[in-house]
Design a protein around this motif. Sequence first.
Motif, mmCIF file in Angstrom:
data_model
loop_
_atom_site.group_PDB
_atom_site.id
_atom_site.type_symbol
_atom_site.label_atom_id
_atom_site.label_comp_id
_atom_site.label_asym_id
_atom_site.label_seq_id
_atom_site.Cartn_x
_atom_site.Cartn_y
_atom_site.Cartn_z
ATOM 1 N N VAL A 1 15.020 -1.213 -3.481
ATOM 2 C CA VAL A 1 15.284 0.118 -2.694
ATOM 3 C C VAL A 1 14.337 -0.098 -1.506
ATOM 4 O O VAL A 1 14.891 0.084 -0.214
ATOM 5 C CB VAL A 1 14.415 1.054 -3.529
ATOM 6 N N VAL A 2 13.110 -1.025 -1.670
ATOM 7 C CA VAL A 2 12.161 -1.297 -0.656
ATOM 8 C C VAL A 2 12.695 -2.077 0.265
ATOM 9 O O VAL A 2 12.890 -1.995 1.470
ATOM 10 C CB VAL A 2 11.005 -1.551 -1.284
ATOM 11 N N PHE A 3 13.412 -3.395 -0.240
ATOM 12 C CA PHE A 3 13.751 -4.268 0.786
ATOM 13 C C PHE A 3 15.203 -4.339 1.106
ATOM 14 O O PHE A 3 15.499 -4.838 2.198
ATOM 15 C CB PHE A 3 13.720 -5.841 -0.001
ATOM 16 N N GLY A 4 16.026 -3.626 0.253
ATOM 17 C CA GLY A 4 17.405 -3.471 0.645
ATOM 18 C C GLY A 4 17.618 -2.261 1.705
ATOM 19 O O GLY A 4 18.715 -2.143 2.207
ATOM 20 N N HIS A 5 16.816 -1.064 1.507
ATOM 21 C CA HIS A 5 17.182 0.045 1.936
ATOM 22 C C HIS A 5 15.972 0.490 3.023
ATOM 23 O O HIS A 5 16.326 1.125 4.076
ATOM 24 C CB HIS A 5 17.610 1.102 1.031
ATOM 25 N N VAL A 6 14.931 0.759 2.532
ATOM 26 C CA VAL A 6 13.969 1.315 3.179
ATOM 27 C C VAL A 6 13.255 0.465 4.363
ATOM 28 O O VAL A 6 13.245 0.988 5.451
ATOM 29 C CB VAL A 6 12.622 1.541 2.349
ATOM 30 N N LEU A 7 13.097 -0.665 4.170
ATOM 31 C CA LEU A 7 12.644 -1.708 5.105
ATOM 32 C C LEU A 7 13.389 -1.807 6.480
ATOM 33 O O LEU A 7 13.215 -1.725 7.525
ATOM 34 C CB LEU A 7 12.250 -2.958 4.621
ATOM 35 N N PRO A 8 15.154 -2.098 6.137
ATOM 36 C CA PRO A 8 15.931 -2.316 7.273
ATOM 37 C C PRO A 8 15.840 -1.002 7.926
ATOM 38 O O PRO A 8 15.738 -1.023 9.361
ATOM 39 C CB PRO A 8 17.316 -2.400 6.529
ATOM 40 N N ALA B 1 8.489 7.585 7.485
ATOM 41 C CA ALA B 1 9.279 8.191 8.364
ATOM 42 C C ALA B 1 10.717 7.968 7.746
ATOM 43 O O ALA B 1 11.650 8.889 8.103
ATOM 44 C CB ALA B 1 9.369 7.579 9.715
ATOM 45 N N VAL B 2 10.964 7.197 6.682
ATOM 46 C CA VAL B 2 12.357 7.018 6.012
ATOM 47 C C VAL B 2 12.272 8.211 5.086
ATOM 48 O O VAL B 2 11.450 8.499 4.295
ATOM 49 C CB VAL B 2 12.527 5.675 5.343
ATOM 50 N N PRO B 3 13.433 9.070 5.392
ATOM 51 C CA PRO B 3 13.463 10.121 4.294
ATOM 52 C C PRO B 3 13.652 9.845 2.980
ATOM 53 O O PRO B 3 14.112 8.882 2.432
ATOM 54 C CB PRO B 3 14.801 10.610 5.057
ATOM 55 N N PRO B 4 12.900 10.572 1.772
ATOM 56 C CA PRO B 4 12.777 10.180 0.589
ATOM 57 C C PRO B 4 14.115 10.361 -0.080
ATOM 58 O O PRO B 4 14.485 9.677 -1.205
ATOM 59 C CB PRO B 4 11.993 11.481 -0.213
ATOM 60 N N SER B 5 15.243 10.882 0.592
ATOM 61 C CA SER B 5 16.588 10.778 -0.129
ATOM 62 C C SER B 5 17.162 9.558 -0.091
ATOM 63 O O SER B 5 17.987 9.034 -0.959
ATOM 64 C CB SER B 5 17.492 11.765 0.770
ATOM 65 N N ILE B 6 16.628 8.627 0.781
ATOM 66 C CA ILE B 6 17.252 7.204 0.748
ATOM 67 C C ILE B 6 16.808 6.610 -0.527
ATOM 68 O O ILE B 6 17.636 6.068 -1.328
ATOM 69 C CB ILE B 6 16.649 6.591 2.008
ATOM 70 N N ARG B 7 15.521 6.786 -0.944
ATOM 71 C CA ARG B 7 15.045 6.142 -1.979
ATOM 72 C C ARG B 7 15.607 6.771 -3.189
ATOM 73 O O ARG B 7 16.100 5.837 -4.249
ATOM 74 C CB ARG B 7 13.469 6.281 -2.050
ATOM 75 N N GLU B 8 15.672 7.978 -3.358
ATOM 76 C CA GLU B 8 16.353 8.727 -4.393
ATOM 77 C C GLU B 8 17.672 8.522 -4.888
ATOM 78 O O GLU B 8 18.199 8.172 -5.914
ATOM 79 C CB GLU B 8 15.921 10.183 -4.274
ATOM 80 N N ALA B 9 18.515 8.284 -3.728
ATOM 81 C CA ALA B 9 19.732 7.803 -3.909
ATOM 82 C C ALA B 9 20.004 6.497 -4.166
ATOM 83 O O ALA B 9 21.026 6.072 -5.222
ATOM 84 C CB ALA B 9 20.456 7.950 -2.436
ATOM 85 N N ALA B 10 19.066 5.420 -3.846
ATOM 86 C CA ALA B 10 19.417 4.154 -4.293
ATOM 87 C C ALA B 10 18.725 3.964 -5.868
ATOM 88 O O ALA B 10 19.573 3.376 -6.583
ATOM 89 C CB ALA B 10 18.381 3.290 -3.288
ATOM 90 N N LEU B 11 17.695 4.830 -6.240
ATOM 91 C CA LEU B 11 17.236 4.712 -7.485
ATOM 92 C C LEU B 11 18.260 5.311 -8.495
ATOM 93 O O LEU B 11 18.340 4.884 -9.529
ATOM 94 C CB LEU B 11 15.748 5.557 -7.601
ATOM 95 N N GLY B 12 18.966 6.247 -7.790
ATOM 96 C CA GLY B 12 20.044 7.164 -8.684
ATOM 97 C C GLY B 12 21.198 6.168 -9.095
ATOM 98 O O GLY B 12 22.056 6.593 -10.072
ATOM 99 N N VAL B 13 21.386 5.273 -8.458
ATOM 100 C CA VAL B 13 22.524 4.472 -8.697
ATOM 101 C C VAL B 13 22.207 2.954 -9.273
ATOM 102 O O VAL B 13 23.031 2.287 -9.596
ATOM 103 C CB VAL B 13 23.396 4.123 -7.362
ATOM 104 N N GLY B 14 20.988 3.023 -9.865
ATOM 105 C CA GLY B 14 20.522 1.876 -10.406
ATOM 106 C C GLY B 14 19.997 0.998 -9.777
ATOM 107 O O GLY B 14 19.549 -0.168 -10.535
ATOM 108 N N ALA B 15 19.199 0.841 -8.691
ATOM 109 C CA ALA B 15 18.659 -0.062 -7.901
ATOM 110 C C ALA B 15 17.347 0.041 -8.334
ATOM 111 O O ALA B 15 16.574 1.109 -8.903
ATOM 112 C CB ALA B 15 18.700 0.228 -6.627
ATOM 113 N N SER B 16 16.511 -1.081 -8.283
ATOM 114 C CA SER B 16 15.188 -1.432 -8.840
ATOM 115 C C SER B 16 14.240 -1.031 -7.754
ATOM 116 O O SER B 16 14.764 -0.875 -6.540
ATOM 117 C CB SER B 16 14.971 -2.795 -9.178
ATOM 118 N N LEU C 1 0.744 -1.067 0.134
ATOM 119 C CA LEU C 1 -0.024 0.027 0.141
ATOM 120 C C LEU C 1 0.783 1.115 -0.004
ATOM 121 O O LEU C 1 0.375 2.163 -0.486
ATOM 122 C CB LEU C 1 -0.945 0.004 1.086
ATOM 123 N N GLU C 2 1.948 1.259 0.667
ATOM 124 C CA GLU C 2 2.789 2.550 0.730
ATOM 125 C C GLU C 2 3.597 2.632 -0.267
ATOM 126 O O GLU C 2 4.271 3.966 -0.791
ATOM 127 C CB GLU C 2 3.540 2.318 2.163
#
Length: 430
Positions: free
Chosen positions: A328-335, A309-324, A237-238
């Motif tokens: 992004v969700v399971f490797g960076h945001v969820l932990p 609560a996880v900053p959008p910059s985390i998602r943007e940085a991961a997407l910027g280096v080519g992560a799917s 959902l999120e």
Amino acid sequence: MTDQSNEPANLRHDWASPAFKANLSRRRRKETGLRLLGLSAIGLAFLMLGILMWTLISGGTQAFRQTHVTLDVPISAQMVDVADPARGNYRGVIAEAMQLTFPDAPEDRMRALSGILSNAAQFVLRDRVVDDPELIGQTVQIRVPVSDTYDQLNKGNVNEGSDESTRRLNDADIAAFRQLEAEGRITLPINWALIGNADSRFPELAGLKGAIIGSFYALLVCFLISFPLGIGAAIYLEEFAPRNRLSDVIEVNINNLAAVPSVVFGLLGLAVFLNYLGMPRSAPFVGGLVLALMTLPTIIIATRAALKAVPPSIREAALGVGASKQQVVFGHVLPLAMPGILTGTIIGLAQALGETAPLLLIGMNAFVTAAPSTPFDASTALPTQIFIWADSPERGFVARTSAAILVLLGFLVLMNAIAIFLRNKFERRW
């Protein structure tokens, strides 16, 4: 600096005028009154909490100790079969021991004197002889609990000065108990049976073992179902669900389900799990299913809040280096959101531990004298055990009800302390 003496009279401001001082004084009085009102509310809340805790502690501490009597018991071979000690006449053996303890008592008094002992006396002796058959033919010393009425007498809950007709114990019964006390046979040790025994119709034998294990099984089933489903639904959902009318309707309904009374989930479990699917009644497995339905909205809401609560910059940085998106969700945001997710989950499970209404509706208030060995065996839970004991007329169950509430509060405090520990240990400030 401007010289106010040269300003026109209609533009001159006197900040120390009587009207200003009166207004300022009135504002300060209102602020002081608001502070006093807040402090009074906090003080009243602590006072009510203190009264509640004092009532529970003063009433429940007696249940954590149990009166015992020590007897010298001759075990004759005529009463107990050496070949099969479990089939012995242990009730008769205990009766002979009471006759030796009160040698001067007439025959018609022995039945009343035997009432000093709990119904468990014969079983305590039987288990000891079964474990050691060589005791047959010897005189052994055993310590057994007394019945609830004499336990209340020893704890000072019987008014010996009142009229004899208004007491459950007459003067002769009290004199016999005082004789045992004078001989040093009466002790008041810690009541480990309160935790180690299952439920019983006799207050001195009743314990919380079955309820504790039943609550554990129910919470285990609740966790195994609600935790993965709740996190999965919240992540979708999120992070993945499109923002449209359907997702808005789902979100509104999830928020509404979190506010639905727990008795509604009990009715749902009764109609679906018991009546339609034919699952076993009074089983912790069914209780866990009902509690999982009730806990799911709480876990979903808490998980979504932690993901937000996880900053959008985390998602943007991961997407910027080519992560799917999945990486992004399971490797960076969820932990990074996991501490908040665990905190919300534990709080949801703590809420489920204290629920009574849904468990009553699926039959987990049955009288069960054995602890469950599997989640599919009939059992009670801590809240329903409290409900059962509170409805019992015996005086001993009054103290045990308060003691069971204290045990339940202890588990709730422990679970909330774990949640606070996890939040403080893994929380990150952005």
